[in-house]
Design a protein around this motif. Sequence first.
Motif, PDB file in Angstrom:
ATOM      1  N   HIS A 178       0.805  -1.225   0.000  1.00  0.00           N
ATOM      2  CA  HIS A 178       0.000   0.000   0.000  1.00  0.00           C
ATOM      3  C   HIS A 178       0.837   1.273   0.000  1.00  0.00           C
ATOM      4  O   HIS A 178       0.394   2.316   0.464  1.00  0.00           O
ATOM      5  N   ARG A 179       2.052   1.195  -0.498  1.00  0.00           N
ATOM      6  CA  ARG A 179       2.894   2.409  -0.523  1.00  0.00           C
ATOM      7  C   ARG A 179       2.258   3.403  -1.505  1.00  0.00           C
ATOM      8  O   ARG A 179       1.974   3.077  -2.656  1.00  0.00           O
ATOM      9  N   PRO A 180       1.985   4.629  -1.041  1.00  0.00           N
ATOM     10  CA  PRO A 180       1.352   5.593  -1.953  1.00  0.00           C
ATOM     11  C   PRO A 180       2.263   5.959  -3.128  1.00  0.00           C
ATOM     12  O   PRO A 180       3.484   5.921  -2.998  1.00  0.00           O
ATOM     13  N   VAL A 181       1.655   6.300  -4.263  1.00  0.00           N
ATOM     14  CA  VAL A 181       2.448   6.650  -5.443  1.00  0.00           C
ATOM     15  C   VAL A 181       2.244   8.120  -5.841  1.00  0.00           C
ATOM     16  O   VAL A 181       2.912   8.629  -6.723  1.00  0.00           O
ATOM     17  N   VAL A 223      -4.800   6.597   0.615  1.00  0.00           N
ATOM     18  CA  VAL A 223      -4.165   5.739   1.615  1.00  0.00           C
ATOM     19  C   VAL A 223      -4.052   6.473   2.940  1.00  0.00           C
ATOM     20  O   VAL A 223      -4.239   5.907   4.004  1.00  0.00           O
ATOM     21  N   GLU A 224      -3.662   7.740   2.854  1.00  0.00           N
ATOM     22  CA  GLU A 224      -3.237   8.440   4.075  1.00  0.00           C
ATOM     23  C   GLU A 224      -3.759   9.877   4.033  1.00  0.00           C
ATOM     24  O   GLU A 224      -3.690  10.543   3.012  1.00  0.00           O
ATOM     25  N   PHE A 225      -4.269  10.315   5.170  1.00  0.00           N
ATOM     26  CA  PHE A 225      -4.611  11.723   5.340  1.00  0.00           C
ATOM     27  C   PHE A 225      -3.818  12.180   6.558  1.00  0.00           C
ATOM     28  O   PHE A 225      -4.075  11.729   7.663  1.00  0.00           O
ATOM     29  N   THR A 226      -2.805  13.007   6.317  1.00  0.00           N
ATOM     30  CA  THR A 226      -1.888  13.351   7.401  1.00  0.00           C
ATOM     31  C   THR A 226      -1.786  14.845   7.598  1.00  0.00           C
ATOM     32  O   THR A 226      -1.633  15.607   6.641  1.00  0.00           O
ATOM     33  N   ARG A 227      -1.901  15.253   8.833  1.00  0.00           N
ATOM     34  CA  ARG A 227      -1.676  16.655   9.200  1.00  0.00           C
ATOM     35  C   ARG A 227      -0.369  16.719   9.969  1.00  0.00           C
ATOM     36  O   ARG A 227      -0.199  16.003  10.953  1.00  0.00           O
ATOM     37  N   SER A 228       0.546  17.560   9.500  1.00  0.00           N
ATOM     38  CA  SER A 228       1.825  17.687  10.197  1.00  0.00           C
ATOM     39  C   SER A 228       2.049  19.133  10.585  1.00  0.00           C
ATOM     40  O   SER A 228       1.543  20.047   9.935  1.00  0.00           O
TER      41      SER A 228
END
Length: 245
Positions: A178-181, A223-228
């Motif tokens: 599942h590595r995002p592209v 895949v991912e929703f990330t807040r940094s």
Amino acid sequence: LAPEQLQAAGTGPLYLKLRQAIEAAINGGRLKHGDALPPEREIADSAGISRVTVRKAVDDLVEAGLLVRRHGSGTFVVKPVQRVEQSLSLLTSFTEDMARRGLKASSRWLDRGLHLPSPEEAMMLGLAGGGLVARLERLRIANDLPLALERASLSAEVMPDPNAVAGSLYEALALSGHRPVRAVQRISACNIRGQDAALLGVQAGDAGLSIERISYLASGRVVEFTRSLYRADAYDFVAELTLPQ
Ligand code: 16G
């Protein structure tokens, strides 16, 4: 600082000599990182110069990033931070970014578990049927310097066991296929608030970069929703620009 010392320090106008004397005190370790500078009036009196001259020297050092003025508490020697540059066009992980610079990435886990999704997470991750969300909340550290706070949300289908992520999230995703592209990233300026500031080792109100990343699989699925939240004093984002086609 006695008037004779100031005369002996450096060359040029008085404010420059004072600036050089303060710099020498910092470089020589007599003023340590985090130390408070004596009040400007005191420096002026002891060196036998005007406050305007002291102010100019201090302004210069604040501008140069060696000193910082904190409202109501004084002027302090800044701990030097190594700035990190990150390309804005490559979909890389924090671990990879740091390794490329010869820095060791580590994390302090703040949350790593399965939760009921918030309405925003359900929407961003397309969790229509009431699935769970894996939340990975970490303080990201380069060598010893805390650089960013990262709050990643992934569908539990993609990440059924968040506790299995020991180090790199992207490495774990690669292992499960599942590595995002592709990703879309939005960066905005912010002030770092109390609790976050304490974790990042900065003062509340210091400048930060708030980054939202939505990463996709080749199939188009999120895949991912990330807040940094990155420390603005330690991070530069660099993009290569080309002419529009
Ligand atoms: C980066 C990504 C973040 C991703 C993480 C994975 C930004 C702004 N964010 O920090 O979205 O989850 O890398 O890192 O670049 P890891 O594989 O080292 O856990």
